[in-house]
Every structure is written in structure tokens, then in C-alpha cells.
Design a protein around this motif. Sequence first.
Motif, PDB file in Angstrom:
ATOM      1  N   PRO A 149     -11.266   8.243   4.038  1.00 32.58           N
ATOM      2  CA  PRO A 149     -11.666   7.423   2.892  1.00 32.58           C
ATOM      3  C   PRO A 149     -10.672   7.469   1.740  1.00 32.58           C
ATOM      4  O   PRO A 149     -10.620   6.534   0.921  1.00 32.58           O
ATOM      5  N   ALA A 150      -9.846   8.530   1.657  1.00 31.67           N
ATOM      6  CA  ALA A 150      -8.857   8.626   0.588  1.00 31.67           C
ATOM      7  C   ALA A 150      -7.691   7.673   0.787  1.00 31.67           C
ATOM      8  O   ALA A 150      -6.839   7.547  -0.107  1.00 31.67           O
ATOM      9  N   ALA A 151      -7.631   6.997   1.915  1.00 30.86           N
ATOM     10  CA  ALA A 151      -6.526   6.058   2.171  1.00 30.86           C
ATOM     11  C   ALA A 151      -6.456   4.965   1.120  1.00 30.86           C
ATOM     12  O   ALA A 151      -5.368   4.471   0.808  1.00 30.86           O
ATOM     13  N   ILE A 152      -7.602   4.570   0.555  1.00 28.80           N
ATOM     14  CA  ILE A 152      -7.580   3.459  -0.409  1.00 28.80           C
ATOM     15  C   ILE A 152      -6.857   3.857  -1.688  1.00 28.80           C
ATOM     16  O   ILE A 152      -6.424   2.980  -2.451  1.00 28.80           O
ATOM     17  N   GLY A 153      -6.685   5.161  -1.942  1.00 28.77           N
ATOM     18  CA  GLY A 153      -5.933   5.583  -3.114  1.00 28.77           C
ATOM     19  C   GLY A 153      -4.442   5.379  -2.983  1.00 28.77           C
ATOM     20  O   GLY A 153      -3.717   5.444  -3.981  1.00 28.77           O
TER      21      GLY A 153
END
Length: 448
Positions: free
Chosen positions: A64-68
Motif C-alpha cells: 500500500p505504500a507504493a502510492i507514496g
Amino acid sequence: MPRHMPHHVNRLTIAIALASTALIAGQAAASGFQVREQSAKTLANALSNAAAGAEDVSFMAYNPAAIGNIDGNQVAGGVAHIDADFELQDATASQGPIVYGVNQSGQGGETATVPSFAAKMQLNERFDLGLAIYAPYGLSTKYDEDWIGRYHAVETELTTIDFQPTLNYRASERLNLAVGLRAQYADATLSNAIDFGTAAALKGGTPGRDDVIGTVEGDDWGYGYTLGALFQVTDKTRLGASYRSEIDLTLDGDATFRGTTPYSDGAVATEADPRIIDRGGKAELTTPANLNLGVYHQLTDRLALMANAEWTEWSSFDELTVEFEDSTDDSTTTENWDDTWAFSVGANYALNNQWLLRAGLGLDESPVPSPEFRTPRVPDADRQWATFGATWMPSPELSITAGYMHVFADDGGIDQDGSKEENATKGSLNGTYEVEADVFALSVDYRF
């Protein structure tokens, strides 16, 4: 055939179907019942960029941290087509003195199309908000109704959909931390044959011929979470880690029956036998937790290398208990699966500003510990992947990716012992499975 068989027929028919809901997903493309094809970019790199790649918003399904790692707003959509081919060869099946077949074979491969969607918006300098919709489990398998293993499985179909709203926190210029909620819907249809002819032999039935097909349909919602971190170690090296929790589901189902011959169909139609009267049941199952760890390194201006390791807690699936609406006793099926690791490596090569070539290799362990626990619904075995693909970027905002994966699976023996209590109405089934699969994926992402 033991005379106590009639007492067990209705109980085990529902148990076979409902209990197998947990066993039917990616038996060709991934170990256990996973479907990992949520992005054409990850598929083309053999999933080696799942945790640390963070190339577009679709990577939110893996970390989920990929969007950062993506400035501004973005949407992405994709579809994967899975073509599975598996066949049980040199099979034998029997129930006591009754032989259902010797040195026969049966094919059960089916195709499945798996869509996915993801979107994100950057709220401010610190926070990103995203939503991913994808299918983490699910595939169709279908054998002929008269195949040698029909008392263990005929048709299996599972559809799951995860809705994952995600919040990412940009803790620093190099570190992103994210949390996501997961709402998972599962819908299943399962069927298998019952040797009604043997149970009714004294009343004119023909053993191994007058079958009844039992079908169960069930669905439920379950809820869990996902956590992720993405750390830019240097300008060229990035580390990623993510965790998805297990999700508990209670599948409420209705069992229906139909005969395959005039004799057995007449018994069903007239409700002449309480063993084959429609009824309901439910089964609790847990989709397992898993952990992804990865590294992404930009070796040169044109070449990037990546690696990923994924751990899945399949040991949480040690047994499945089915409860019934009537006074029938609960039924427990022992699975005894092991935790597994999957490893993959990959590379990207930029031909120019518009074309990026992708490739990868992977190894995936099977959670099935031995032939005793392998079933026709999951002819699972250790497997290897080989992948390639390409991304076309006609503009800085738009990219289109196509990927291909071929799965090579080891042969897997099956040794279902008819003397086991859970096989009391199914009999024995032995043979060797050969499994392979092809997966094609296409995705589009647009940044604005």
C-alpha cells in the motif's frame, strides 16, 4: 460398501463442496489458492517488483505504500487472462470391492479472466489516499461428470473481490508508511458426484453408475487490513515491505441435488431418500496472512534489477469444519498445509524514452505437504515461472503494459485413501497430476 454409508452421504456431500471453497483458486498460476496477477507490470517481472517496484498505483495491491512513490493523481486498470491446463494421469479409483476405473486420465483445466482497478489522489505534501479493487483468489475448474475422480470433485468456481481503501503517510523524503483496510467478498459454486447407486443397490441401483450430483453455492463478506513501508535508501536503491492480514469468512450455502440417470434423478425428484434432499450448511475458512519483502536497484540509466520474497502463512489452513442447519453432525476435513515462500528476480531495460522491456524468473513452493493431502480441486505442486513483457509510454502521463507468464509445475502425486473417514463416500483416488499454465496481462495507467 459399508451399510453405514447412507448416514454419511448428505453430510459429506455438503462438506466436500463447502470445505473445498478454500481450495480452488490459483492452483495453476500460483501456489495454494492465490491469484497474484493484479498488475501487468508485476507479472512481466515475475512479481520481483511487487514490494519495492512502486511504479504505478496498481502496486498498491502488493504494497500500500507504493502510492507514496507517485506524485499527483493517477488511475490504473488491467485485466489478466489465466489459461490453466492440468490432467490426472494413470489414475485408479475404487470403493472397497467396487472399482471405478484403472489407468484412466482426467482433465480439469479452465480459463479465468481477472480484472483490477486502482486510483489515488495526493491530498497534500504528507498524505495520499488510494483505492484498489482486485481479485486475490479465484479460478474455475471443471471435470466431466463421469470422470474417474467425480466423487472427489466435478466443478469448482470461486470469485473473490477485495475493496482496499488506503492511506499513505510521507514520513520523510525517503520513507512512506501506509495502512489499508480490506473488505473481501467471496462467492463459490462447488459440485461433486455421489455414488448413490451403491448406497441403493438393494433397491435396484447400479453401483458406480446411478450417480447424484450435489452442488453447493455459498457467499460471505470478510474484513482485514494491510500495512506497507517503502524506503528510498539511495537515489538508485529502494526497499519495500508489506503485510496482509488473514481474513475470516463464513460461507453460508445451499445444497441441491440432481440425478445423472433416470433411476437416481427419480429418487431426487420424488424426495424418496432423505440423503439427497436440499438443505443448507456453512463453513468457516481463513484466507492466510502474507508478507512481501523486496529490493529495487537502478543499476544504470537503462537497466534496473529487482528481487522479491513472499511468505504465506498457509499453516493457518490446518482443517475446515462444516456445520449444518439440521441435526447432522459437523464434518471436519484435515488439510495440514505448510507455510511457503516464493522467490523471484527480474530486470527492466529501457530501449528509449517510450519503450521499457521487462523479464523475470520465479520459484513458488506448494503448501501441500504430501500426496495424501493433494486433491483434484487443488492439484498443487512446486512451480517455476518465466515472464516477459513491455511498457509503452506515448506520453509522460500515459503508459500501456503487456505481460506474459508461463508456469512450469512439478508433477504431483495424489494418494486419497478410501479408508479415511473423510473419504467414506468418495473412495480412493490415486494418480499423478501434470500442471502448467499461461497468463496474459494488459494494463493502462494515467497520471494527472
